[in-house]
Design a protein around this motif. Structure first.
Motif, mmCIF file in Angstrom:
data_model
loop_
_atom_site.group_PDB
_atom_site.id
_atom_site.type_symbol
_atom_site.label_atom_id
_atom_site.label_comp_id
_atom_site.label_asym_id
_atom_site.label_seq_id
_atom_site.Cartn_x
_atom_site.Cartn_y
_atom_site.Cartn_z
ATOM 1 N N MET A 109 1.772 -1.391 9.799
ATOM 2 C CA MET A 109 1.082 -3.187 8.749
ATOM 3 C C MET A 109 1.984 -4.235 8.505
ATOM 4 O O MET A 109 2.374 -5.260 8.031
ATOM 5 C CB MET A 109 0.712 -2.328 7.744
ATOM 6 C CG MET A 109 -0.925 -1.716 8.330
ATOM 7 S SD MET A 109 -1.717 -0.860 7.100
ATOM 8 C CE MET A 109 -1.955 -2.429 5.664
ATOM 9 N N LEU A 110 3.370 -3.547 8.237
ATOM 10 C CA LEU A 110 4.618 -4.166 7.568
ATOM 11 C C LEU A 110 4.777 -5.404 8.567
ATOM 12 O O LEU A 110 5.035 -6.658 8.687
ATOM 13 C CB LEU A 110 5.137 -4.064 6.603
ATOM 14 C CG LEU A 110 4.160 -3.069 4.787
ATOM 15 C CD1 LEU A 110 5.800 -1.681 4.429
ATOM 16 C CD2 LEU A 110 4.812 -4.336 3.918
ATOM 17 N N ALA A 111 4.671 -4.773 9.620
ATOM 18 C CA ALA A 111 6.013 -5.767 10.657
ATOM 19 C C ALA A 111 5.340 -6.804 11.627
ATOM 20 O O ALA A 111 5.380 -7.716 11.264
ATOM 21 C CB ALA A 111 6.408 -4.407 11.992
ATOM 22 N N VAL A 197 -7.701 -3.327 9.194
ATOM 23 C CA VAL A 197 -8.174 -1.566 9.506
ATOM 24 C C VAL A 197 -7.870 -0.716 10.160
ATOM 25 O O VAL A 197 -7.042 -0.941 11.023
ATOM 26 C CB VAL A 197 -9.527 -2.637 10.319
ATOM 27 C CG1 VAL A 197 -10.449 -1.365 10.684
ATOM 28 C CG2 VAL A 197 -10.729 -3.452 10.019
ATOM 29 N N ALA A 198 -7.722 0.324 9.366
ATOM 30 C CA ALA A 198 -6.367 1.708 9.805
ATOM 31 C C ALA A 198 -7.657 2.428 10.655
ATOM 32 O O ALA A 198 -8.517 3.299 9.015
ATOM 33 C CB ALA A 198 -5.822 2.101 9.180
ATOM 34 N N ILE A 226 -5.240 -1.362 12.880
ATOM 35 C CA ILE A 226 -4.391 -0.811 13.432
ATOM 36 C C ILE A 226 -5.272 0.968 14.183
ATOM 37 O O ILE A 226 -6.044 1.415 13.216
ATOM 38 C CB ILE A 226 -3.907 -0.211 12.331
ATOM 39 C CG1 ILE A 226 -3.222 -0.735 11.505
ATOM 40 C CG2 ILE A 226 -2.194 0.973 12.609
ATOM 41 C CD1 ILE A 226 -1.982 -2.063 12.624
ATOM 42 N N ASN A 227 -4.280 1.078 15.063
ATOM 43 C CA ASN A 227 -5.362 2.351 15.449
ATOM 44 C C ASN A 227 -3.855 3.902 15.990
ATOM 45 O O ASN A 227 -3.050 3.899 17.427
ATOM 46 C CB ASN A 227 -6.142 2.129 16.990
ATOM 47 C CG ASN A 227 -7.046 3.191 17.233
ATOM 48 O OD1 ASN A 227 -7.448 4.263 16.101
ATOM 49 N ND2 ASN A 227 -7.236 3.633 18.755
ATOM 50 N N ALA A 251 -2.365 -6.866 16.276
ATOM 51 C CA ALA A 251 -2.977 -5.120 16.283
ATOM 52 C C ALA A 251 -2.105 -4.084 16.328
ATOM 53 O O ALA A 251 -0.732 -4.580 17.049
ATOM 54 C CB ALA A 251 -4.271 -4.699 17.314
ATOM 55 N N GLY A 252 -1.478 -3.377 15.784
ATOM 56 C CA GLY A 252 -0.814 -2.292 16.193
ATOM 57 C C GLY A 252 -1.465 -0.973 16.981
ATOM 58 O O GLY A 252 -2.089 -0.490 16.068
#
Length: 319
Positions: A109-111, A197-198, A226-227, A251-252
């Motif tokens: 999220m931070l990246a 959204v994680a 994020i998933n 997206a991560g």
């Protein structure tokens, strides 16, 4: 008289082995990652710690197996129907990952928010560029899909950033650090409010392809997805289209429909995606936590005639 047998298909340090032997001094204990160490002991094993794909078809109907301790939090890769039919208890490693995965969620999220991934790429080619950095994470809204051990820790960290935390869980039961809790039936109603959204859900029939284009269109164009749950919770091609079309900002991703991720996947090339190779739960403390926090307490209960209760899998729910 045959000794009762425990098979552990992982390498353990002597300290952990000694703690197990104190509980079951009269058992035969087989320990080691190499297949040759444990293959010949499977049918005699009453307890197995860490299921391996190679075990499928190797455990006969005459097996003495009564309890399987999985080495992962997710159990969708296990032969759950067979285990249920044979009345074998299964316990997961749920809870072991709370710290490393919540750290990964915020790292991603931070990246993405502070464009660290972009700056790393620019550093490699010696490009000095602002890259349009303008977002910050403080005070934003996060939706956590799946408020188990990982979700709880993620919510706790989110509060340190002054975030509004929306949670989703099967029961809808309130949780500390979660401002509002919903069941998944309300997912579409809530998504327009979210900046992040994680997904930390397990993979089940209910969560199969839960997230697709309909959901991405409901999210803010500035939001991030994020998933770290399971790849099949998301319709991957629709995620790719949403990322290309600007339905979401980035997206991560730690999990994918097919792993390893195919070299031809467009996800590798997208500038607004960070990929990690299903490593979000990796930690220096993994083995210690599985054995000391889950397996040993359950083993004590089991040898006293009880059911291993910590993380006991509900076969009807699939987790």
């Amino acid at each position: 008289m045959h000794k009762r047998k425990l098979v552990i298909t992982q390498n353990l340090g002597n300290g952990l082995i000694d703690k197990i032997r104190e509980i079951i001094p009269d058992w035969e204990i087989i320990i080691g990652k190499e297949k040759s160490i444990w293959t010949d002991h499977l049918n005699e094993a009453e307890v197995i710690v860490s299921w391996k794909k190679e075990m499928e078809g190797m455990i006969s109907n005459q097996s003495k197996l009564r309890w399987l301790q999985a080495w992962s939090a997710g159990v969708n890769s296990l032969p759950l129907h067979e285990l249920e039919a044979k009345n074998i208890h299964t316990t997961s490693a749920n809870g072991v990952h709370a710290y490393p995965i919540s750290e990964t969620i915020f790292a991603l999220m931070l990246a993405l928010t502070r464009k660290i991934h972009t700056y790393v790429k620019n550093q490699q080619t010696k490009i000095w560029d602002h890259a349009g950095l303008n977002l910050e994470i403080h005070g934003k809204t996060i939706a956590i899909l799946g408020v188990g051990a990982i979700g709880k820790e993620t919510a706790k960290i989110a509060k340190a950033f002054g975030m509004e935390v929306i949670g989703f869980r099967h029961s809808g039961k309130p949780e500390e650090y979660v401002d509002t809790m919903y069941t998944l039936e309300h997912l579409n109603d809530v998504l327009p409010q979210c900046d992040y959204v994680a997904v930390t859900l397990p993979y089940t029939k209910e969560t199969h392809r839960l997230f697709g284009m309909e959901q991405f269109k409901l999210m803010k164009p500035s939001s991030f997805f994020i998933n770290i749950g399971r790849g099949n919770i998301v319709v991957e091609q629709e995620l790719i289209k949403a990322l290309k079309d600007g339905e979401i900002s980035g997206a991560g991703l730690d999990v994918f429909e097919i792993e390893p991720l195919n070299e031809g996947s467009p996800l590798w090339e997208l500038e607004n995606v960070i990929i990690t190779p299903h490593t979000s739960g990796s930690t220096e403390h993994y083995t210690k936590r599985v054995i000391e926090d889950i397996f040993i307490p359950n083993l004590k209960s089991y040898v006293q005639g009880g059911t291993p209760a910590i993380n006991l899998v509900d076969y009807k729910k699939g987790y």
